[in-house]
Design a protein around this motif. Sequence first.
Motif, mmCIF file in Angstrom:
data_model
loop_
_atom_site.group_PDB
_atom_site.id
_atom_site.type_symbol
_atom_site.label_atom_id
_atom_site.label_comp_id
_atom_site.label_asym_id
_atom_site.label_seq_id
_atom_site.Cartn_x
_atom_site.Cartn_y
_atom_site.Cartn_z
ATOM 1 N N GLY A 33 1.133 -5.208 -7.899
ATOM 2 C CA GLY A 33 0.055 -5.925 -7.240
ATOM 3 C C GLY A 33 -0.134 -5.569 -5.779
ATOM 4 O O GLY A 33 -1.157 -5.904 -5.182
ATOM 5 N N ASP A 34 0.846 -4.876 -5.181
ATOM 6 C CA ASP A 34 0.730 -4.510 -3.768
ATOM 7 C C ASP A 34 -0.338 -3.428 -3.579
ATOM 8 O O ASP A 34 -0.438 -2.490 -4.373
ATOM 9 C CB ASP A 34 2.059 -3.985 -3.223
ATOM 10 C CG ASP A 34 3.047 -5.095 -2.927
ATOM 11 O OD1 ASP A 34 2.658 -6.272 -3.044
ATOM 12 O OD2 ASP A 34 4.200 -4.795 -2.576
ATOM 13 N N ALA A 35 -1.092 -3.563 -2.501
ATOM 14 C CA ALA A 35 -2.077 -2.550 -2.139
ATOM 15 C C ALA A 35 -1.518 -1.701 -1.001
ATOM 16 O O ALA A 35 -0.719 -2.174 -0.192
ATOM 17 C CB ALA A 35 -3.400 -3.205 -1.711
ATOM 18 N N PHE A 36 -1.931 -0.441 -0.954
ATOM 19 C CA PHE A 36 -1.469 0.431 0.126
ATOM 20 C C PHE A 36 -2.508 1.518 0.392
ATOM 21 O O PHE A 36 -3.370 1.803 -0.443
ATOM 22 C CB PHE A 36 -0.109 1.061 -0.208
ATOM 23 C CG PHE A 36 -0.106 1.901 -1.456
ATOM 24 C CD1 PHE A 36 -0.445 3.251 -1.415
ATOM 25 C CD2 PHE A 36 0.229 1.351 -2.680
ATOM 26 C CE1 PHE A 36 -0.449 4.024 -2.567
ATOM 27 C CE2 PHE A 36 0.225 2.111 -3.846
ATOM 28 C CZ PHE A 36 -0.110 3.447 -3.780
ATOM 29 N N ARG A 37 -2.406 2.087 1.587
ATOM 30 C CA ARG A 37 -3.281 3.188 1.982
ATOM 31 C C ARG A 37 -2.491 4.479 1.937
ATOM 32 O O ARG A 37 -1.410 4.565 2.515
ATOM 33 C CB ARG A 37 -3.816 2.956 3.401
ATOM 34 C CG ARG A 37 -4.669 4.084 3.975
ATOM 35 C CD ARG A 37 -6.062 4.063 3.412
ATOM 36 N NE ARG A 37 -6.865 5.198 3.874
ATOM 37 C CZ ARG A 37 -8.102 5.439 3.502
ATOM 38 N NH1 ARG A 37 -8.707 4.598 2.684
ATOM 39 N NH2 ARG A 37 -8.762 6.486 3.943
ATOM 40 N N LEU A 38 -3.012 5.488 1.221
ATOM 41 C CA LEU A 38 -2.331 6.773 1.108
ATOM 42 C C LEU A 38 -3.171 7.854 1.770
ATOM 43 O O LEU A 38 -4.380 7.946 1.538
ATOM 44 C CB LEU A 38 -2.080 7.110 -0.360
ATOM 45 C CG LEU A 38 -1.265 8.374 -0.639
ATOM 46 C CD1 LEU A 38 -0.364 8.180 -1.865
ATOM 47 C CD2 LEU A 38 -2.185 9.587 -0.863
ATOM 48 N N THR A 39 -2.507 8.668 2.609
ATOM 49 C CA THR A 39 -3.177 9.754 3.318
ATOM 50 C C THR A 39 -2.447 11.059 3.056
ATOM 51 O O THR A 39 -1.224 11.137 3.214
ATOM 52 C CB THR A 39 -3.207 9.491 4.833
ATOM 53 O OG1 THR A 39 -3.831 8.216 5.085
ATOM 54 C CG2 THR A 39 -3.995 10.572 5.555
ATOM 55 N N LEU A 40 -3.171 12.062 2.636
ATOM 56 C CA LEU A 40 -2.611 13.380 2.348
ATOM 57 C C LEU A 40 -2.932 14.336 3.480
ATOM 58 O O LEU A 40 -4.068 14.416 3.947
ATOM 59 C CB LEU A 40 -3.191 13.915 1.034
ATOM 60 C CG LEU A 40 -2.879 15.372 0.674
ATOM 61 C CD1 LEU A 40 -1.390 15.551 0.422
ATOM 62 C CD2 LEU A 40 -3.689 15.804 -0.547
ATOM 63 N N ARG A 41 -1.904 15.062 3.936
ATOM 64 C CA ARG A 41 -2.076 16.102 4.947
ATOM 65 C C ARG A 41 -1.496 17.414 4.414
ATOM 66 O O ARG A 41 -0.886 17.447 3.373
ATOM 67 C CB ARG A 41 -1.365 15.705 6.255
ATOM 68 C CG ARG A 41 -1.990 14.493 6.935
ATOM 69 C CD ARG A 41 -1.209 14.073 8.178
ATOM 70 N NE ARG A 41 0.057 13.420 7.838
ATOM 71 C CZ ARG A 41 1.237 13.978 7.946
ATOM 72 N NH1 ARG A 41 1.354 15.233 8.359
ATOM 73 N NH2 ARG A 41 2.335 13.331 7.622
ATOM 74 N N GLY A 42 -1.734 18.493 5.157
ATOM 75 C CA GLY A 42 -1.180 19.781 4.752
ATOM 76 C C GLY A 42 -2.028 20.532 3.748
ATOM 77 O O GLY A 42 -1.597 21.556 3.208
#
Length: 208
Positions: A33-42
Amino acid sequence: MDFERMKMLIIRWMVATWFALGLAATAETLNPGDAFRLTLRGVGAVEQEKINGEYTVGDDGKVSMPLLDHLVQAAGLSPGGFARAVEKAYKDGGIYASPAIDVVAKKGVVQDGAIVSVGGHVKRAGQVPFRQGMTVIQALDAAGGRDQYAGRNMLLLRGRKQYCIDFKQLAHKGIVLRANDSIQVEMKPAFIDRWKGSDEAVKPLLAN
């Protein structure tokens, strides 16, 4: 090395070990149920747009990531640990050679459209907006609190399962809810208001 110096070194090592264990024990972990922000680099900007965004941990504790043909385990991992797991999944799948991923949990953030239903003997029965980390007592407060006829027994409905929880137990009031949970506050009986549940049945809720 003299005895006093050796003793001081041992004490410092013990303090450092206790501190490290304390940090590990209190580290933030992801839960269903937890929400999160994911950011991809590289990788290139086009590839980043495919991956970057907000995700939610499923009821099974896993997350479906773009381009992967399997789910990635998230529950029980810290945001950083989950980021490393996703990086490994993309590398093992031959999708990205050297991805660098950042994950930031969104505790306390309202999940768009998500609700918790609160009914029975509360002052304002109905749906209340769900927030990450919302507890039973917070949901009751959002419904105006219990009314004068409320008993100690409350039913928590989650999917196809039903749990009887006890308003008089502090740990039960602190149970963390999931989106679409439903709470029903039962009426206080005319005589003895006993809890109708069991510690064993509630244990899975206390572990989350």
